[in-house]
Scaffold this active site. Structure first.
Site, PDB file in Angstrom:
ATOM      1  N   HIS A  29     -16.768 -47.342  55.894  1.00 38.63           N
ATOM      2  CA  HIS A  29     -15.698 -47.460  54.845  1.00 38.63           C
ATOM      3  C   HIS A  29     -16.539 -47.679  53.415  1.00 38.63           C
ATOM      4  O   HIS A  29     -17.177 -46.459  53.146  1.00 38.63           O
ATOM      5  CB  HIS A  29     -15.029 -48.785  55.059  1.00 38.63           C
ATOM      6  N   HIS A  83     -13.890 -37.873  57.793  1.00 39.95           N
ATOM      7  CA  HIS A  83     -12.793 -38.785  57.485  1.00 39.95           C
ATOM      8  C   HIS A  83     -11.850 -38.734  58.559  1.00 39.95           C
ATOM      9  O   HIS A  83     -11.818 -37.712  59.145  1.00 39.95           O
ATOM     10  CB  HIS A  83     -12.333 -38.127  56.233  1.00 39.95           C
ATOM     11  N   ASP A 105     -16.836 -40.520  48.777  1.00 39.96           N
ATOM     12  CA  ASP A 105     -18.286 -41.398  48.720  1.00 39.96           C
ATOM     13  C   ASP A 105     -19.705 -40.497  48.528  1.00 39.96           C
ATOM     14  O   ASP A 105     -20.429 -40.838  47.488  1.00 39.96           O
ATOM     15  CB  ASP A 105     -18.549 -42.040  50.050  1.00 39.96           C
TER      16      ASP A 105
HETATM   17  N1  COA Z   1     -22.124 -37.517  60.778  1.00 37.28           N
HETATM   18  C1  COA Z   1     -22.269 -37.033  62.040  1.00 37.28           C
HETATM   19  N2  COA Z   1     -21.357 -36.867  62.748  1.00 37.28           N
HETATM   20  C2  COA Z   1     -20.160 -37.228  62.522  1.00 37.28           C
HETATM   21  C3  COA Z   1     -19.672 -37.657  61.192  1.00 37.28           C
HETATM   22  C4  COA Z   1     -20.724 -37.915  60.282  1.00 37.28           C
HETATM   23  N3  COA Z   1     -20.671 -38.394  58.983  1.00 37.28           N
HETATM   24  N4  COA Z   1     -18.436 -37.833  61.244  1.00 37.28           N
HETATM   25  C5  COA Z   1     -17.729 -37.605  62.412  1.00 37.28           C
HETATM   26  N5  COA Z   1     -18.976 -37.014  63.167  1.00 37.28           N
HETATM   27  C6  COA Z   1     -18.876 -36.715  64.468  1.00 37.28           C
HETATM   28  C7  COA Z   1     -18.626 -38.045  65.487  1.00 37.28           C
HETATM   29  O1  COA Z   1     -19.866 -38.359  65.771  1.00 37.28           O
HETATM   30  C8  COA Z   1     -17.821 -36.978  66.570  1.00 37.28           C
HETATM   31  O2  COA Z   1     -18.769 -36.455  67.210  1.00 37.28           O
HETATM   32  P1  COA Z   1     -18.332 -36.360  68.991  1.00 37.28           P
HETATM   33  O3  COA Z   1     -17.237 -35.500  69.145  1.00 37.28           O
HETATM   34  O4  COA Z   1     -19.774 -35.508  69.384  1.00 37.28           O
HETATM   35  O5  COA Z   1     -18.477 -37.818  69.375  1.00 37.28           O
HETATM   36  C9  COA Z   1     -17.222 -36.022  65.723  1.00 37.28           C
HETATM   37  O6  COA Z   1     -17.809 -35.723  64.552  1.00 37.28           O
HETATM   38  C10 COA Z   1     -15.646 -36.241  65.352  1.00 37.28           C
HETATM   39  O7  COA Z   1     -15.667 -37.377  64.562  1.00 37.28           O
HETATM   40  P2  COA Z   1     -14.518 -38.719  64.794  1.00 37.28           P
HETATM   41  O8  COA Z   1     -15.022 -39.301  65.983  1.00 37.28           O
HETATM   42  O9  COA Z   1     -13.150 -37.962  64.917  1.00 37.28           O
HETATM   43  O10 COA Z   1     -14.448 -39.375  63.488  1.00 37.28           O
HETATM   44  P3  COA Z   1     -13.684 -40.821  63.101  1.00 37.28           P
HETATM   45  O11 COA Z   1     -12.129 -40.325  62.740  1.00 37.28           O
HETATM   46  O12 COA Z   1     -13.559 -41.552  64.191  1.00 37.28           O
HETATM   47  O13 COA Z   1     -14.522 -41.201  61.974  1.00 37.28           O
HETATM   48  C11 COA Z   1     -15.507 -41.696  60.034  1.00 37.28           C
HETATM   49  C12 COA Z   1     -14.294 -41.190  60.526  1.00 37.28           C
HETATM   50  C13 COA Z   1     -15.282 -41.660  58.474  1.00 37.28           C
HETATM   51  C14 COA Z   1     -15.601 -42.925  60.580  1.00 37.28           C
HETATM   52  C15 COA Z   1     -16.727 -40.844  60.384  1.00 37.28           C
HETATM   53  O14 COA Z   1     -16.556 -39.677  59.902  1.00 37.28           O
HETATM   54  C16 COA Z   1     -17.855 -41.445  59.670  1.00 37.28           C
HETATM   55  O15 COA Z   1     -18.553 -42.246  60.445  1.00 37.28           O
HETATM   56  N6  COA Z   1     -18.459 -40.864  58.601  1.00 37.28           N
HETATM   57  C17 COA Z   1     -19.689 -41.532  57.972  1.00 37.28           C
HETATM   58  C18 COA Z   1     -19.309 -42.736  57.084  1.00 37.28           C
HETATM   59  C19 COA Z   1     -18.566 -42.531  55.944  1.00 37.28           C
HETATM   60  O16 COA Z   1     -18.856 -41.597  55.054  1.00 37.28           O
HETATM   61  N7  COA Z   1     -17.449 -43.373  55.754  1.00 37.28           N
HETATM   62  C20 COA Z   1     -16.655 -43.197  54.572  1.00 37.28           C
HETATM   63  C21 COA Z   1     -15.207 -42.405  54.769  1.00 37.28           C
HETATM   64  S1  COA Z   1     -14.217 -42.325  53.501  1.00 37.28           S
END
Ligand code: COA
Length: 371
Positions: free
Chosen positions: A220, A259, A310
């Site tokens: 987050h 996201h 971010d």
């Molecule tokens: N880096 C690498 N891989 C990523 C990723 C990232 N930042 N964000 C998503 N993915 C991958 C996931 O591992 C998943 O891979 P898989 O299908 O092989 O398991 C795929 O993309 C789909 O992601 P998903 O699980 O649908 O995303 P989510 O909705 O659960 O998660 C976040 C959303 C924000 C938690 C996630 O994108 C993340 O952890 N981002 C990094 C942290 C971040 O920047 N947070 C601030 C958010 S505003």
């Protein structure tokens, strides 16, 4: 009949109603009380947006002046809080300092009929920078700083306390824009946490303390600091290309990308990117900006993932000479306006938030009575 199957991370679940903000159905735009964030970031100021969120309407010119004066008058810290800040170790995480400071203020200036939610929201928005910088300078510059300054705005106050002098106009504007973009975002994790705490009829400080703890995590709010640590670890665009590919090969998350609600791009990101670019050009920091752009290219090419707010906020803050450990605390100061709006809204039509769980444990079984 209600489905018993859990939705991982509540993804896609409509968990309540709000009139505060919405993400456009196509997932491409964001609106605060009907106003497009692009317009707000272009024409408004953070205080205007905070007022819009907390009080429900944009302030007219006179109301905005009065509101800024009100916030200015709320910057001082009680002596007991200063003593407490002096006792928190220099090594503490600044997010823990804010969480503790918020909780302590709840003991010193508790919520009452007269010290109500909107009052406390203004107080926190006004004095969070004071708390953070008082603690920081006491431990790192051996100074007990004055937290009352003549600065008109919240971003100017923050930068003034940090740098000990009036900050550059472009830096103040960049911080102002980023705080507008950070102010509110529907049912994100910390806002939902604040609403959940409020739904038990707990007090305002408890809800904000909950929210700060939730925002701290790198999935987050903590992502802006994690993104900066990532970017600054690369020495060249080529190094970034290899490093990001390695992270992806190892199935690691690259912070500042992806996201939960946006699937095609974060509408806030391009606004911050152009601010970061302007500052990079001005400060001669093109390499760091080029490294950031290369990371963006690799993430899109390899994973189809886009930068969220971010990612470019991190380099923009860095160019404003803000230490990385203060990136997420800045998010707190901005998001307090959104949290406050949601707490007030939750209270207006409260229903205890208490969902069910899909049970995956053992079937009922006899207790092994001994003897
Ligand atoms: N880096 C690498 N891989 C990523 C990723 C990232 N930042 N964000 C998503 N993915 C991958 C996931 O591992 C998943 O891979 P898989 O299908 O092989 O398991 C795929 O993309 C789909 O992601 P998903 O699980 O649908 O995303 P989510 O909705 O659960 O998660 C976040 C959303 C924000 C938690 C996630 O994108 C993340 O952890 N981002 C990094 C942290 C971040 O920047 N947070 C601030 C958010 S505003």
């Amino acid at each position: 009949m209600m489905s018993k199957q859990a939705n991982k991370g509540l993804a896609g679940v409509i968990a309540g109603r709000t009139a505060i903000s919405t993400v456009e159905a196509a997932g491409t735009g964001l609106f605060y009380r009907g106003y497009n964030i692009t317009d707000l970031a272009t024409y408004a100021s953070f205080e205007e947006v905070a007022y819009l969120l907390i009080y429900g309407a944009l302030p007219d010119a006179k109301t905005l002046i009065d509101y800024r004066n009100r916030l200015k008058a709320l910057r001082e810290l009680p002596d007991i809080l200063k003593e407490l800040l002096e006792r928190i170790p220099a090594t503490a995480n600044p997010m823990d300092v804010l969480r503790t400071g918020c909780s302590a203020l709840g003991c010193l200036e508790p919520e009452t009929q007269t010290n109500h939610a909107a009052n406390i929201a203004d107080r926190m928005i006004a004095c969070f920078a004071s708390m953070l910088m008082y603690w920081y300078h006491f431990h790192h510059s051996a100074k007990r700083i004055e937290t009352q300054t003549d600065d008109e705005t919240i971003p100017s106050h923050f930068l003034q306390l940090l740098l000990g002098k009036t900050a550059d106009e472009q830096d103040r504007k960049t911080l102002d824009v980023s705080m507008i973009l950070y102010a509110e975002h529907e049912f994100n994790a910390s806002t939902f946490a604040a609403r959940l705490t409020s739904s038990t009829l707990s007090d305002f400080y408890s809800a904000i303390t909950t929210a700060i703890g939730t925002l701290r995590g790198p999935l987050h709010g903590g992502a802006n600091e994690a993104a900066m640590n990532l970017i600054s670890g690369f020495s060249s665009e080529h190094d970034a290309e290899l490093g990001i590919k390695r992270l992806l090969d190892d199935k690691k998350l690259v912070m500042g990308f992806g996201h939960r609600v946006y699937r095609h791009g974060d509408p806030r990101s391009s606004i911050m990117k152009s601010r970061a670019k302007q500052l990079a050009d001005k400060r001669g920091e093109q390499l760091l900006f080029k490294i950031s752009e290369r990371i963006e290219e690799v993430m899109m090419r390899e994973k189809g993932l886009f930068p969220n707010l971010d990612f470019y906020s991190a380099s923009a803050y860095h160019f404003c000479k803000i230490p990385t450990v203060f990136f997420t605390p800045l998010f707190v100061i901005a998001r307090t306006s959104g949290w406050a709006a949601h707490i007030i809204e939750q209270r207006g039509d409260n229903h205890l938030i208490r969902p069910n769980a899909e049970y995956i444990g053992p079937a009922p079984r006899p207790y092994p009575i001994k003897g």
